[in-house]
Scaffold this motif. Structure first.
Motif, mmCIF file in Angstrom:
data_model
loop_
_atom_site.group_PDB
_atom_site.id
_atom_site.type_symbol
_atom_site.label_atom_id
_atom_site.label_comp_id
_atom_site.label_asym_id
_atom_site.label_seq_id
_atom_site.Cartn_x
_atom_site.Cartn_y
_atom_site.Cartn_z
ATOM 1 N N UNK A 1 113.837 85.606 10.399
ATOM 2 C CA UNK A 1 114.839 85.554 11.232
ATOM 3 C C UNK A 1 114.686 85.120 12.802
ATOM 4 N N UNK A 2 113.428 85.040 13.040
ATOM 5 C CA UNK A 2 113.011 84.375 14.596
ATOM 6 C C UNK A 2 111.948 83.252 14.129
ATOM 7 N N UNK A 3 111.963 82.624 13.252
ATOM 8 C CA UNK A 3 111.017 81.433 12.943
ATOM 9 C C UNK A 3 111.562 80.159 13.372
ATOM 10 N N UNK A 4 110.630 79.250 13.826
ATOM 11 C CA UNK A 4 111.165 78.028 14.111
ATOM 12 C C UNK A 4 112.059 77.334 13.299
ATOM 13 N N UNK A 5 111.714 77.763 11.924
ATOM 14 C CA UNK A 5 112.665 76.899 10.940
ATOM 15 C C UNK A 5 114.196 77.180 11.054
ATOM 16 N N UNK A 6 114.344 78.376 11.758
ATOM 17 C CA UNK A 6 115.919 78.709 11.962
ATOM 18 C C UNK A 6 116.431 77.820 13.352
ATOM 19 N N UNK A 7 115.384 77.617 14.313
ATOM 20 C CA UNK A 7 115.879 76.587 15.291
ATOM 21 C C UNK A 7 116.013 75.485 14.747
ATOM 22 N N UNK A 8 115.236 74.830 13.660
ATOM 23 C CA UNK A 8 115.593 73.721 13.044
ATOM 24 C C UNK A 8 116.936 73.474 12.487
ATOM 25 N N UNK A 9 117.376 74.761 11.585
ATOM 26 C CA UNK A 9 118.575 74.740 11.082
ATOM 27 C C UNK A 9 119.727 74.809 11.945
ATOM 28 N N UNK A 10 119.698 75.527 12.974
ATOM 29 C CA UNK A 10 120.616 75.591 14.018
ATOM 30 C C UNK A 10 120.882 74.024 14.723
ATOM 31 N N UNK A 11 119.682 73.645 15.092
ATOM 32 C CA UNK A 11 119.748 71.992 15.541
ATOM 33 C C UNK A 11 120.426 71.064 14.537
ATOM 34 N N UNK A 12 120.154 71.101 13.182
ATOM 35 C CA UNK A 12 120.702 70.497 12.199
ATOM 36 C C UNK A 12 122.215 70.771 12.289
ATOM 37 N N UNK A 13 122.814 72.020 12.135
ATOM 38 C CA UNK A 13 123.878 72.363 12.110
ATOM 39 C C UNK A 13 124.768 71.691 13.512
ATOM 40 N N UNK A 14 124.212 71.727 14.700
ATOM 41 C CA UNK A 14 124.683 71.105 15.916
ATOM 42 C C UNK A 14 124.924 69.662 15.672
ATOM 43 N N UNK A 15 124.216 68.814 15.051
ATOM 44 C CA UNK A 15 124.000 67.561 14.828
ATOM 45 C C UNK A 15 125.056 67.201 13.549
ATOM 46 N N UNK A 16 125.847 68.281 13.033
ATOM 47 C CA UNK A 16 126.619 67.934 11.972
ATOM 48 C C UNK A 16 125.768 67.527 10.622
ATOM 49 N N UNK A 17 124.784 68.027 10.409
ATOM 50 C CA UNK A 17 123.912 67.576 9.391
ATOM 51 C C UNK A 17 124.000 68.621 8.271
ATOM 52 N N UNK A 18 123.804 68.572 6.893
ATOM 53 C CA UNK A 18 123.674 69.481 5.815
ATOM 54 C C UNK A 18 122.535 70.429 6.171
ATOM 55 N N UNK A 19 122.591 71.664 6.067
ATOM 56 C CA UNK A 19 121.648 72.475 5.711
ATOM 57 C C UNK A 19 121.580 73.478 4.393
ATOM 58 N N UNK A 20 120.544 73.366 3.870
ATOM 59 C CA UNK A 20 120.354 74.100 2.570
ATOM 60 C C UNK A 20 119.337 75.159 2.825
ATOM 61 N N UNK B 1 124.143 83.765 4.493
ATOM 62 C CA UNK B 1 125.264 84.800 4.518
ATOM 63 C C UNK B 1 126.192 84.509 5.813
ATOM 64 N N UNK B 2 125.657 83.807 6.950
ATOM 65 C CA UNK B 2 126.454 83.390 8.099
ATOM 66 C C UNK B 2 127.178 82.002 7.869
ATOM 67 N N UNK B 3 126.957 81.669 6.563
ATOM 68 C CA UNK B 3 127.747 80.197 6.388
ATOM 69 C C UNK B 3 127.160 79.045 7.195
ATOM 70 N N UNK B 4 125.804 79.046 7.568
ATOM 71 C CA UNK B 4 125.128 78.198 8.241
ATOM 72 C C UNK B 4 124.169 77.436 7.540
ATOM 73 N N UNK B 5 124.097 77.645 6.091
ATOM 74 C CA UNK B 5 123.230 77.035 5.063
ATOM 75 C C UNK B 5 124.045 77.031 3.717
ATOM 76 N N UNK B 6 124.068 75.974 3.094
ATOM 77 C CA UNK B 6 124.493 75.871 1.600
ATOM 78 C C UNK B 6 123.264 76.976 0.895
ATOM 79 N N UNK B 7 123.645 77.409 -0.119
ATOM 80 C CA UNK B 7 122.769 78.349 -1.115
ATOM 81 C C UNK B 7 122.375 77.095 -2.075
ATOM 82 N N UNK B 8 120.971 77.033 -2.212
ATOM 83 C CA UNK B 8 120.447 76.053 -3.308
ATOM 84 C C UNK B 8 119.514 76.816 -4.201
#
Length: 364
Positions: free
Chosen positions: A232-251, A270-277
């Motif tokens: 929950x504190x990793x750099x990957x979540x930073x990347x996910x948040x950035x992708x969301x801010x750019x209106x890109x898909x996150x899986x 769970x927080x609807x910030x990524x699509x489950x795949x």
């Protein structure tokens, strides 16, 4: 002189990516920017006396000259934000770097680009998911980007090399080094089958603050970012948040609810910030992909289409560029976005244009 000025612009304290684009938009070119008066500079909102003063300092040009020697010696490619070769998806991000340094041959404007990121402490579960994902992506003729870090990043790059999938590593330092050093051999292979990309000058150390900056490039240049494993504190979540801010898909792949390195993915879902795949079929469905091993038939723009003048102008721009974002189309067509959206809608209804993730468009 232009490249020297482009490099110097990135060195000026108080300017940064956002203000650089503001200055370029105001003056039209980097050459005009450096011939502007102090009064012209301070008249621009956001550019104060101190920043204007810094623009006139000569030491930035001395450092830029040194960097030009490095670029020429090691045959580094540079992409300024106004260049056609600059990654168009990234260009549409408000904080995109104005200058990129690149070694490699992968097309940074390829029709399909996917980012794969995750924890540095990958488990066997995460490694297996990444290996299978890359194997399945091969048939879609994609370019895969990641951050060249330990863990999921390294597995993604390594599997791309094994499957002959072009892969680009975005790094948080200059191209005179590779971090971590254990990945030097892999990075050399990536230059031959993909590339290494950065916004940082040579002699830049891989300092902690550089990696969030690196992550915005990983997120911004891709159609979608796939998180395999993350805390929950990793750099990957930073990347996910950035992708969301750019209106890109996150899986994100779901994982064991009791495992630390599945917690980040589960939280994104769970927080609807990524699509489950759970695999490639979900990626195909969510991105609207159709698998093909064959090269696409080259498109020809029919002159007999019943298009409105604005639609015709946009179609011809897309025919020439293959793919472009709303901001770029608005600029090239000299058309306000309110009018552009209407033209794009008409083209989509006529089956001429397809909308892509990240507000990108191409001919159908």
């Amino acid at each position: 002189m232009s490249l020297l000025q482009q490099i110097a612009l990135t060195l000026i304290p108080g300017v940064g990516s956002v203000n650089s684009k503001l200055l370029l938009k105001h003056f039209g070119s980097v050459e005009e920017l450096f011939t502007a008066s102090k009064a012209q500079l301070t008249a621009i909102p956001g550019i104060g006396e101190k920043t204007a003063h810094n623009i006139f300092q000569k030491e930035f040009f001395k450092r830029a000259e040194k960097e030009m020697d490095f670029i020429e010696r090691y045959k580094i490619k540079t992409f300024f934000i106004t260049d056609d070769e600059y990654p168009q998806r990234l260009k549409n991000c408000y904080d995109a770097p104005v200058l990129l340094y690149y070694k490699g041959n992968a097309d940074l404007n390829h029709s399909k680009i996917i980012s794969i990121v995750g924890t540095r402490k990958a488990t066997s579960y995460g490694k297996e998911l990444t290996q299978k994902l890359v194997e399945d992506l091969k048939k879609h003729d994609v370019v895969v980007t990641s951050g060249l870090a330990h863990g999921i990043d390294a597995v993604a790059h390594r599997e791309c090399l094994r499957n002959e999938v072009p892969t680009v590593g975005v790094v948080g330092h200059g191209l005179d080094r590779i971090y971590p050093a254990q990945h030097r051999s892999m990075a050399e292979k990536m230059v031959a089958c993909g590339g290494i990309l950065t916004e940082f000058l040579s002699e830049t150390n891989p300092d902690r603050e550089n990696f969030p900056k690196r992550n915005r490039i990983v997120a911004g240049m891709a159609d979608a970012t796939i998180i395999v494993e993350a805390s929950v504190t990793g750099g990957a979540l930073i990347t996910a948040d950035l992708a969301n801010s750019y209106n890109r898909d996150v899986f994100a792949y779901p994982g064991d609810v009791n495992h630390e390195y599945s917690a980040g993915c589960n939280h994104l879902i769970k927080t609807n910030r990524a699509n489950l795949i759970t695999g490639i079929k979900d990626v195909e469905y969510l991105l609207g992909w159709v698998a093909t091993q064959e090269a696409e038939t080259p498109k020809q723009l029919s002159l007999n289409l019943a298009l409105e003048p604005d639609e015709d102008k946009i179609a011809r721009i897309l025919f020439a560029k293959k793919m472009a974002g709303i901001d770029e189309l608005s600029l090239d067509a000299q058309m306000p976005q309110s009018k552009l959206v209407v033209a794009l809608l008409g083209l989509e209804m006529k089956g001429v244009v397809i909308g892509l993730p990240g507000k990108m468009y191409k001919l159908a």
